[in-house]
Design a protein around this motif. Structure first.
Motif, PDB file in Angstrom:
ATOM      1  N   ARG A  92      -2.170  -5.726  14.563  1.00 51.84           N
ATOM      2  CA  ARG A  92      -1.028  -5.165  15.449  1.00 51.84           C
ATOM      3  C   ARG A  92      -0.644  -5.835  16.596  1.00 51.84           C
ATOM      4  O   ARG A  92       0.451  -5.950  16.808  1.00 51.84           O
ATOM      5  CB  ARG A  92      -1.703  -3.838  15.805  1.00 51.84           C
ATOM      6  N   GLU A 118       0.342   0.333  23.332  1.00 47.76           N
ATOM      7  CA  GLU A 118       1.642  -0.453  22.649  1.00 47.76           C
ATOM      8  C   GLU A 118       2.809  -0.201  23.295  1.00 47.76           C
ATOM      9  O   GLU A 118       3.726  -1.174  23.303  1.00 47.76           O
ATOM     10  CB  GLU A 118       1.468  -0.101  21.237  1.00 47.76           C
ATOM     11  N   THR A 135       5.929   5.600  18.779  1.00 46.50           N
ATOM     12  CA  THR A 135       4.705   5.076  18.669  1.00 46.50           C
ATOM     13  C   THR A 135       3.776   6.224  19.465  1.00 46.50           C
ATOM     14  O   THR A 135       3.981   7.148  20.186  1.00 46.50           O
ATOM     15  CB  THR A 135       4.150   3.971  19.661  1.00 46.50           C
ATOM     16  N   SER A 184       0.742   5.393  20.516  1.00 42.63           N
ATOM     17  CA  SER A 184      -0.308   4.405  21.632  1.00 42.63           C
ATOM     18  C   SER A 184       0.354   4.070  22.939  1.00 42.63           C
ATOM     19  O   SER A 184       1.471   3.441  23.033  1.00 42.63           O
ATOM     20  CB  SER A 184      -0.704   2.882  20.988  1.00 42.63           C
ATOM     21  N   ASN A 217       2.930  -7.205  17.377  1.00 45.87           N
ATOM     22  CA  ASN A 217       3.503  -6.695  18.764  1.00 45.87           C
ATOM     23  C   ASN A 217       4.198  -8.231  19.427  1.00 45.87           C
ATOM     24  O   ASN A 217       5.436  -8.089  19.660  1.00 45.87           O
ATOM     25  CB  ASN A 217       2.619  -6.138  19.574  1.00 45.87           C
TER      26      ASN A 217
END
Length: 274
Positions: free
Chosen positions: A180, A207, A202, A204, A184
């Motif tokens: 991940r 993130e 998302t 997150s 990214n």
């Protein structure tokens, strides 16, 4: 190339890529999924929609793509007439690849659907695969790829038509943390080079802060905008940024806003740290 306040200001001053004006969405079963919301997304801007499951984030993407119509309000997308075609690429949570087709043929699918001639199709597929680092895997099949590589194929397929807006619906949620993080970074590299408008969904906080120029925090259903954060940084987004004091502070601010939204606090903030 750092993502700075100047970059955000330039995106905001340009004509918008998409704009929501008093938009609501209620489904036929009576579920009120979204709104009302007002949101302007600048051309070339990277915006993350952050919120709990069922808060209307994916519904917002579908409205931008023209896959759904608002119950009330208006969704304006640059260059699109009412109910007309829209220059968007869509990356879903699952890669949704055709298992019987090679990587090259999977990426070529949107061009085939648009009846693009072979002479033009092949170089565009090659270019899209090169952008995501899969040129050497053009002739393999999805079963031979890792989860991260499958998602790269999905990204290449979304980019092959050269869309104005890239819509991404939790594309990395099912991947391990190392993969991940790597994707990214790869996505940011693609965004810096192509300057597409990206709307990224998302769950997150980490993130969203790492990737975005702006984070939009949404409330539980029906999804409304509870807070917005401009993520300004003089640092390049890399492992150093992930461990920086600034990144930690931004994550804490966004996390607090998300917690408040989940509790129905309904407060709205505009934060420009750094």
């Amino acid at each position: 190339m750092p993502l700075s306040a100047d970059t955000t200001t330039a995106a905001a001053s340009a004509p918008p890529a998409a704009a929501f004006s008093g938009v609501t969405k209620t489904y036929r079963n009576g579920v009120s999924a979204l709104g009302p919301i007002d949101l302007v997304i600048g051309k070339g801007e990277f915006v993350s929609l952050l919120g709990p499951s069922g808060c209307g984030k994916s519904t917002a993407l579908r409205l931008i793509a023209g896959l759904s119509e608002p119950t009330a309000g208006v969704v304006d997308v640059a260059g699109a007439s009412h109910n007309g075609p829209r220059s968007v690429g869509f990356v879903f949570q699952e890669p949704t690849l055709m298992p019987w087709a090679s990587v090259r043929d999977n990426v070529a699918l949107p061009l085939r659907l648009h009846r693009e001639a072979n002479a033009r199709r092949h170089p565009r597929v090659d270019e899209a695969l090169d952008r995501v680092g899969l040129s050497d895997f053009a002739d393999v099949y999805p079963r031979e790829l890792s989860g991260g590589m499958k998602m790269r194929v999905s990204l290449a397929r979304a980019l092959v038509t050269d869309p104005d807006i890239l819509l991404m619906d939790e594309p990395f949620a099912a991947l391990d943390e190392i993969t991940r993080f790597r994707l990214n970074d790869d996505l940011l590299d693609v965004w810096r080079r192509l300057r597409k408008t990206v709307v990224f969904v998302t769950h997150s906080v980490f993130e969203s802060v790492y990737l975005s120029q702006r984070v939009v925090v949404m409330t539980p259903r029906p999804g409304r905008i509870s807070a917005e954060f401009t993520i300004a940084s003089d640092e390049v987004r890399d492992e150093t940024f992930r461990t920086s004091v600034q990144y930690g502070a931004q994550c804490r601010d966004v996390s607090a806003a998300l917690a408040a939204a989940a509790k129905g606090a309904g407060w709205r903030a505009s934060c420009r740290p750094g």
